[in-house]
Motif scaffolding. Sequence first.
Motif, PDB file in Angstrom:
ATOM      1  N   LYS A 132       0.847  -1.191   0.000  1.00 56.35           N
ATOM      2  CA  LYS A 132       0.000   0.000   0.000  1.00 56.35           C
ATOM      3  C   LYS A 132       0.881   1.239   0.000  1.00 56.35           C
ATOM      4  O   LYS A 132       2.018   1.194   0.426  1.00 56.35           O
ATOM      5  N   ARG A 133       0.332   2.326  -0.473  1.00 51.71           N
ATOM      6  CA  ARG A 133       1.027   3.616  -0.374  1.00 51.71           C
ATOM      7  C   ARG A 133       0.472   4.316   0.852  1.00 51.71           C
ATOM      8  O   ARG A 133      -0.694   4.661   0.893  1.00 51.71           O
ATOM      9  N   LEU A 134       1.304   4.479   1.847  1.00 46.09           N
ATOM     10  CA  LEU A 134       0.888   5.084   3.103  1.00 46.09           C
ATOM     11  C   LEU A 134       1.593   6.417   3.307  1.00 46.09           C
ATOM     12  O   LEU A 134       2.677   6.644   2.778  1.00 46.09           O
ATOM     13  N   ARG A 191       3.497  15.880   5.206  1.00 43.74           N
ATOM     14  CA  ARG A 191       3.186  14.454   5.011  1.00 43.74           C
ATOM     15  C   ARG A 191       3.855  13.989   3.732  1.00 43.74           C
ATOM     16  O   ARG A 191       3.851  14.684   2.729  1.00 43.74           O
ATOM     17  N   ILE A 192       4.392  12.776   3.786  1.00 39.59           N
ATOM     18  CA  ILE A 192       5.090  12.204   2.637  1.00 39.59           C
ATOM     19  C   ILE A 192       4.346  10.937   2.218  1.00 39.59           C
ATOM     20  O   ILE A 192       4.081  10.068   3.051  1.00 39.59           O
ATOM     21  N   LEU A 193       3.989  10.840   0.936  1.00 43.15           N
ATOM     22  CA  LEU A 193       3.351   9.629   0.429  1.00 43.15           C
ATOM     23  C   LEU A 193       4.456   8.640   0.071  1.00 43.15           C
ATOM     24  O   LEU A 193       5.235   8.875  -0.849  1.00 43.15           O
ATOM     25  N   GLU A 194       4.541   7.564   0.843  1.00 46.69           N
ATOM     26  CA  GLU A 194       5.587   6.568   0.626  1.00 46.69           C
ATOM     27  C   GLU A 194       5.218   5.642  -0.538  1.00 46.69           C
ATOM     28  O   GLU A 194       4.063   5.509  -0.898  1.00 46.69           O
ATOM     29  N   THR A 195       6.221   4.971  -1.078  1.00 39.92           N
ATOM     30  CA  THR A 195       6.001   4.038  -2.180  1.00 39.92           C
ATOM     31  C   THR A 195       5.582   2.670  -1.645  1.00 39.92           C
ATOM     32  O   THR A 195       5.761   2.372  -0.466  1.00 39.92           O
ATOM     33  N   LYS A 196       5.043   1.858  -2.523  1.00 35.37           N
ATOM     34  CA  LYS A 196       4.710   0.486  -2.153  1.00 35.37           C
ATOM     35  C   LYS A 196       5.980  -0.288  -1.804  1.00 35.37           C
ATOM     36  O   LYS A 196       5.970  -1.146  -0.924  1.00 35.37           O
ATOM     37  N   ARG A 197       7.048   0.030  -2.472  1.00 33.68           N
ATOM     38  CA  ARG A 197       8.344  -0.607  -2.188  1.00 33.68           C
ATOM     39  C   ARG A 197       8.762  -0.329  -0.739  1.00 33.68           C
ATOM     40  O   ARG A 197       9.216  -1.221  -0.027  1.00 33.68           O
TER      41      ARG A 197
END
Length: 100
Positions: free
Chosen positions: A18-20, A43-49
């Motif tokens: 998920k992108r959290l 806020r930073i949208l992280e990658t699925k990786r």
Amino acid sequence: EDFASENVAYLELRSTPKRLFSYDVSTTKIDELENEHCSGQKRILETKRKYVETILDAMKDFEDKERERYAQEKKKYVVGSSIVRLPLLPRYILSVDRSG
């Protein structure tokens, strides 16, 4: 740790990446993080990786601690006195979202 206390020796975790959101902790005060909301913080949208890497890192840390605990308990073991709990081995199963 809950599963380990129940003498589980092998655990599979299945999860879809998920992108959290995370917060820029370099500008966030610790008490704001503990309150679970950071008003005005970036806020930073992280990658699925990053999601997968975070899970794998946590599992690796846990597995290392379990192996160390097992080694220490095994050294102290006296025949007939108690049972040495095997280390819990967590494994990650990456599931794929095929919905679109």
